[in-house]
Design an enzyme around this catalytic site. Sequence first.
Site, PDB file in Angstrom:
ATOM      1  N   GLY A 179       1.341  -1.286   4.397  1.00 49.57           N
ATOM      2  CA  GLY A 179       1.693   0.088   4.034  1.00 49.57           C
ATOM      3  C   GLY A 179       2.939   0.526   4.772  1.00 49.57           C
ATOM      4  O   GLY A 179       4.069   0.220   4.365  1.00 49.57           O
ATOM      5  N   ARG A 180       2.720   1.202   5.915  1.00 50.73           N
ATOM      6  CA  ARG A 180       3.842   1.826   6.613  1.00 50.73           C
ATOM      7  C   ARG A 180       4.914   0.849   7.080  1.00 50.73           C
ATOM      8  O   ARG A 180       6.071   1.241   7.235  1.00 50.73           O
ATOM      9  CB  ARG A 180       3.308   2.651   7.786  1.00 50.73           C
ATOM     10  CG  ARG A 180       2.669   3.948   7.308  1.00 50.73           C
ATOM     11  CD  ARG A 180       1.791   4.570   8.360  1.00 50.73           C
ATOM     12  NE  ARG A 180       0.524   3.867   8.504  1.00 50.73           N
ATOM     13  CZ  ARG A 180      -0.411   4.182   9.388  1.00 50.73           C
ATOM     14  NH1 ARG A 180      -0.209   5.185  10.235  1.00 50.73           N
ATOM     15  NH2 ARG A 180      -1.544   3.508   9.445  1.00 50.73           N
ATOM     16  N   LYS A 188      -1.258  -1.412  -4.174  1.00 50.55           N
ATOM     17  CA  LYS A 188      -2.497  -0.723  -3.788  1.00 50.55           C
ATOM     18  C   LYS A 188      -2.212   0.772  -3.724  1.00 50.55           C
ATOM     19  O   LYS A 188      -1.231   1.197  -3.119  1.00 50.55           O
ATOM     20  CB  LYS A 188      -2.996  -1.239  -2.439  1.00 50.55           C
ATOM     21  CG  LYS A 188      -4.379  -0.710  -2.082  1.00 50.55           C
ATOM     22  CD  LYS A 188      -4.921  -1.345  -0.826  1.00 50.55           C
ATOM     23  CE  LYS A 188      -4.391  -0.717   0.427  1.00 50.55           C
ATOM     24  NZ  LYS A 188      -4.733   0.701   0.589  1.00 50.55           N
ATOM     25  N   SER A 193       0.865  -1.172   0.000  1.00 52.50           N
ATOM     26  CA  SER A 193       0.000   0.000   0.000  1.00 52.50           C
ATOM     27  C   SER A 193       0.906   1.227   0.000  1.00 52.50           C
ATOM     28  O   SER A 193       1.508   1.546   1.022  1.00 52.50           O
ATOM     29  CB  SER A 193      -0.877  -0.058   1.256  1.00 52.50           C
ATOM     30  OG  SER A 193      -1.789   0.982   1.224  1.00 52.50           O
ATOM     31  N   LYS A 227     -12.647   2.788  -2.089  1.00 56.78           N
ATOM     32  CA  LYS A 227     -13.768   2.585  -1.150  1.00 56.78           C
ATOM     33  C   LYS A 227     -15.023   3.331  -1.589  1.00 56.78           C
ATOM     34  O   LYS A 227     -15.533   4.205  -0.892  1.00 56.78           O
ATOM     35  CB  LYS A 227     -13.378   2.992   0.272  1.00 56.78           C
ATOM     36  CG  LYS A 227     -12.229   2.182   0.835  1.00 56.78           C
ATOM     37  CD  LYS A 227     -11.951   2.514   2.286  1.00 56.78           C
ATOM     38  CE  LYS A 227     -10.816   1.714   2.860  1.00 56.78           C
ATOM     39  NZ  LYS A 227      -9.494   2.084   2.306  1.00 56.78           N
ATOM     40  N   ASP A 243     -21.404   5.123  -2.687  1.00 59.97           N
ATOM     41  CA  ASP A 243     -22.567   5.979  -2.983  1.00 59.97           C
ATOM     42  C   ASP A 243     -23.580   5.212  -3.833  1.00 59.97           C
ATOM     43  O   ASP A 243     -23.410   4.017  -4.083  1.00 59.97           O
ATOM     44  CB  ASP A 243     -22.078   7.256  -3.693  1.00 59.97           C
ATOM     45  CG  ASP A 243     -22.938   8.466  -3.339  1.00 59.97           C
ATOM     46  OD1 ASP A 243     -24.174   8.297  -3.263  1.00 59.97           O
ATOM     47  OD2 ASP A 243     -22.382   9.563  -3.153  1.00 59.97           O
TER      48      ASP A 243
HETATM   49  P1  5BU Z   1      -0.752   0.710   6.910  1.00 57.21           P
HETATM   50  O1  5BU Z   1       0.262   1.758   6.741  1.00 57.21           O
HETATM   51  O2  5BU Z   1      -0.200  -0.726   6.745  1.00 57.21           O
HETATM   52  O3  5BU Z   1      -1.550   0.871   8.186  1.00 57.21           O
HETATM   53  O4  5BU Z   1      -1.747   0.955   5.695  1.00 57.21           O
HETATM   54  C1  5BU Z   1      -2.867   0.151   5.471  1.00 57.21           C
HETATM   55  C2  5BU Z   1      -3.522   0.511   4.157  1.00 57.21           C
HETATM   56  O5  5BU Z   1      -4.664  -0.312   3.972  1.00 57.21           O
HETATM   57  C3  5BU Z   1      -4.033   1.929   4.083  1.00 57.21           C
HETATM   58  O6  5BU Z   1      -3.910   2.368   2.754  1.00 57.21           O
HETATM   59  C4  5BU Z   1      -5.482   1.836   4.468  1.00 57.21           C
HETATM   60  O7  5BU Z   1      -6.247   2.853   3.836  1.00 57.21           O
HETATM   61  C5  5BU Z   1      -5.855   0.473   3.933  1.00 57.21           C
HETATM   62  N1  5BU Z   1      -6.909  -0.205   4.707  1.00 57.21           N
HETATM   63  C6  5BU Z   1      -6.771  -0.485   6.038  1.00 57.21           C
HETATM   64  O8  5BU Z   1      -5.764  -0.225   6.650  1.00 57.21           O
HETATM   65  N2  5BU Z   1      -7.795  -1.088   6.687  1.00 57.21           N
HETATM   66  C7  5BU Z   1      -8.951  -1.411   6.093  1.00 57.21           C
HETATM   67  O9  5BU Z   1      -9.846  -1.965   6.732  1.00 57.21           O
HETATM   68  C8  5BU Z   1      -9.059  -1.114   4.717  1.00 57.21           C
HETATM   69  C9  5BU Z   1      -8.034  -0.537   4.055  1.00 57.21           C
HETATM   70 BR1  5BU Z   1     -10.600  -1.543   3.841  1.00 57.21          BR
END
Ligand code: 5BU
Length: 454
Positions: A428-429, A253, A229, A286, A289
């Site tokens: 992600g992070r 993503k 992500s 996400k 609507d």
């Molecule tokens: P992280 O940095 O690993 O916390 O990022 C997680 C990513 O997944 C981030 O882009 C969120 O918007 C996305 N995400 C999430 O964390 N949890 C969810 O339930 C959903 C998406 Br749906």
Amino acid sequence: MKTEYFILRLHDIGAIKFGEFTLKSGHKSPFYFDLRDMISHPEILSGVANLLVDQIQDLDFDYISGVPYTALPIATLVADILDKPLIYIRKEEKAYGTKNNIIGKFEKGEKCLIIDDLITTGESLLETAEKFKNEGLEIVDFSVIIDRSNNIEQYLNKSGYKLHSLIKLDKIIEVLKENNRISNDQKIKIKNFTNKISYKNKTGKNLENHLTKLLKEKIKAKKSNLILSLDVDNQKDFFNILEKTARQIVMLKTHIDILNDFDADFITRLKEYSIKYDFLIFEDRKFADIGNTVRKQYQGGIYKIKNWAHFITVHAIPGEGILQGLFDNVENRACFLLAKMSSKGNLMNETYTRKVFEIGEKYADVVSGYICHANSKEELRKLKNKIPNGQLMLVPGVKLQAGNDSVGQQYTTVEDAMQGGADCIIVGRGITDAENSEAAAKEYHERAWKVYKG
Ligand code: 5BU
């Protein structure tokens, strides 16, 4: 006692019944098992105890436990024959006195084998195992009398458990048919029914659309379950990190509206990377609507998401119209529905999640699976077991260590996510904030794949 004879005796005493029975789920079943009355037939009770002993005597365990009520008397006999101490968990949690929910003496760190009468979804056995583990016991082996599940072993194996079952439903049907206890018609009815309601596949079909297949093939080809992500706000950082991590990922993503320097060139470059490094693109938009609005948001605006993202995320909250609005007349695109988010206190309760799976099953031609998060592998496994056959579970909120951020995000570990049945983890992070994103991506990739390949 031989298994065949045991099956016939169970039928004699009405522990295996045929007719029409309404199950908890509302389904009408042509058969029903109820082993509670075995205790009124000493020769059957001791017979089954001996069969179980044959099956488990060479396993390595210190204690025996039976799940109350039905399996407890059987476990008692088995414990006696094998000369092992018995322990069990009280059915209702104790609200007063010592908070001791396990009856019987035990040492932490020792192994306990759990006996149950029936296994269908595995949920109750997993819950029992979790309770024992919380008290410091180690659980590896489950022993059950009747396994009427559909390949539950492989799911339990992935969670680190071994299932030993005395008889499977197919064997029961075979023995009863051979002994003229059921007709051919009944046999067919039972087969049809079990196919229909196999615990995670109500339609009996494999709900794999073209895009789901593509993602599954890529998982295999790249030997990766990792979705990165990449939530950074400028193209330079974006492509810097992508360059270092693209080999490790099966899908990228995006949150396209986070970029502050978005332009059409960005999409051209992104597509080039996706071809060069063989990953799919997933825009986490996400949508939420009415059909008419999401169609415009998906196809138009400055981002024109439909043109470049293989997958998107969609909320089922507006109802089925959202999927019609997004995908009517659109080809080669699919989505993941949000079934259980990772953020603390989210309002997606069990009923909501179940309804999301129902909509996703109905629209399987454009729904490749679900975004699900839970804080333990057991909870995730429960979600996975409810996902229709062929559809995928993607798990966000994943880091090397469990924990949370300061604004509601909850993290589970790579191992828990994968053992809970994730097809892919979304990170992600954990990668983008790492000092060395290349090494971090490699670590997430390898740790996830190690569990996946078993
Ligand atoms: P992280 O940095 O690993 O916390 O990022 C997680 C990513 O997944 C981030 O882009 C969120 O918007 C996305 N995400 C999430 O964390 N949890 C969810 O339930 C959903 C998406 Br749906």
